[in-house]
Design an enzyme around this catalytic site. Structure first.
Site, short mmCIF file in Angstrom:
data_model
loop_
_atom_site.label_atom_id
_atom_site.label_comp_id
_atom_site.label_asym_id
_atom_site.label_seq_id
_atom_site.Cartn_x
_atom_site.Cartn_y
_atom_site.Cartn_z
N MET A 1 0.85 -1.19 0.00
CA MET A 1 0.00 0.00 0.00
C MET A 1 0.88 1.24 0.00
O MET A 1 2.10 1.16 0.04
CB MET A 1 -0.91 0.00 1.22
CG MET A 1 -1.93 -1.12 1.21
SD MET A 1 -3.11 -1.03 -0.13
CE MET A 1 -4.23 0.23 0.46
N CYS A 2 0.26 2.38 0.00
CA CYS A 2 0.95 3.67 -0.02
C CYS A 2 0.14 4.67 0.79
O CYS A 2 -0.93 4.36 1.31
CB CYS A 2 1.13 4.19 -1.45
SG CYS A 2 1.87 3.00 -2.60
N ARG A 3 0.64 5.88 0.87
CA ARG A 3 -0.10 7.03 1.38
C ARG A 3 0.09 8.14 0.35
O ARG A 3 1.18 8.30 -0.21
CB ARG A 3 0.42 7.51 2.72
CG ARG A 3 0.44 6.48 3.86
CD ARG A 3 -0.92 6.30 4.52
NE ARG A 3 -1.73 5.32 3.82
CZ ARG A 3 -2.95 4.96 4.20
NH1 ARG A 3 -3.51 5.53 5.25
NH2 ARG A 3 -3.64 4.06 3.52
N VAL A 99 4.00 8.52 -0.81
CA VAL A 99 5.07 7.67 -0.30
C VAL A 99 4.65 6.23 -0.58
O VAL A 99 3.48 5.89 -0.49
CB VAL A 99 5.33 7.91 1.20
CG1 VAL A 99 5.95 9.29 1.42
CG2 VAL A 99 4.05 7.77 2.03
N ASN A 126 -2.96 4.11 -4.52
CA ASN A 126 -2.75 3.56 -3.18
C ASN A 126 -3.51 2.25 -3.13
O ASN A 126 -4.74 2.24 -3.04
CB ASN A 126 -3.26 4.56 -2.13
CG ASN A 126 -3.44 3.93 -0.76
OD1 ASN A 126 -2.82 2.93 -0.45
ND2 ASN A 126 -4.30 4.53 0.04
#
Length: 284
Positions: A1-3, A99, A126
């Site tokens: 996952m990401c932000r 990120v 994301n």
């Protein structure tokens, strides 16, 4: 996952949007509080912003020709010693940043972190899509070999971006193309996580499909993010508001609306902040 996050509003430094807010994107790289999959986002980061329009005396190009700039690295965001100076010096009225926590088996170089770009569009994903290498075939679509070889990175996000841009270039409105992509992939990949973030510097489009999504409005500004930061709101700002699961959000500096990501025939009236019409998630 990401932000990830996106911002539209008065010119602000990248530091004030990304680095300085307590609990903001910078801290979410190592200490996300709402992330459902993965624990850190240390596989790279990216910043995308729209340069200020040229002055009237500069005849080298029109405002519409101003393309976004990007800065992307394959290192953790906290490991880039140049970032504090860059983010302090660069100001913009429209920003998209992310990120990265890489999907297993995908590229780890500097082409993989969001944002991806095409013309004025910036994009971030994301989430994750299992067995993404077979996605085009399973969707019943075709891509030319040069399109597949020309993907910016070997990862699910780059492929999703190519599928999205193909529809937008063909003339489909961005919000319809984004909704179509989320609905179609969820139909053949149960459990796919498809939180998309897209902007052209004037509008933000986002989907909440498998992870958290929030937005916050202020005087002539809007922020959309995977999770809220802890920056205090003044009296002229609204607090962070959560976007419902399986929704598409469309935001400008003057309005925000969310619409369920379901087939058009099943869709109830849109929830509107600022007064705009609904969208259509077409199937084909």
């Amino acid at each position: 996952m990401c932000r990830h996050l996106a911002y539209l509003g008065p010119a602000s430094s990248l530091a004030d949007l990304v680095i300085r807010p307590p609990g903001g994107l910078y801290e979410q790289s190592w200490a996300p509080r709402m992330q459902r999959y993965g624990t850190v986002n240390a596989d790279g980061f990216g910043l995308g912003w729209y340069p200020a329009p040229r002055s009237r005396d500069d005849h080298t190009g029109a405002e519409d020709e101003q393309l976004p700039a990007r800065y992307r690295r394959a290192v953790p965001v906290w490991a880039d010693v140049n970032l504090p100076d860059l983010t302090r010096a660069v100001h913009s009225t429209a920003v998209l940043a992310a990120v990265r926590d890489a999907t297993e088996g995908t590229a780890q170089d500097e082409t993989a972190p969001a944002p991806y770009a095409d013309g004025r569009l910036l994009f971030s994903h994301n989430g994750a899509v299992r067995d993404w290498e077979r996605l085009v075939q399973d969707l019943g679509l075709t891509m030319e070999p040069d399109e597949l070889l020309g993907l910016e990175a070997r990862c699910d996000s780059a492929l999703l971006w190519a599928l999205l841009t193909n529809r937008i270039r063909a003339g489909e409105p961005a919000e319809d193309a984004l909704a179509w992509l989320a609905v179609r992939i969820r139909g053949i990949r149960t459990g796919a996580r498809l939180n998309f973030l897209l902007t052209d510097g004037r509008t933000i489009w986002a989907t909440r499909c498998g992870d958290t999504l929030w937005y916050r409005t202020g005087p002539g500004s809007v922020r959309v993010a995977s999770e809220p930061d802890d920056a205090p709101a003044d009296e002229s700002e609204a607090g962070w508001q959560e976007v419902p699961e399986d929704s598409l959000l469309v935001a400008t500096v003057s309005s925000v609306r969310t619409v369920p990501l379901v087939h058009t025939a099943q869709r109830p009236p849109a929830h509107v902040s600022g007064g705009v019409t609904g969208i259509h998630a077409r199937r084909s």
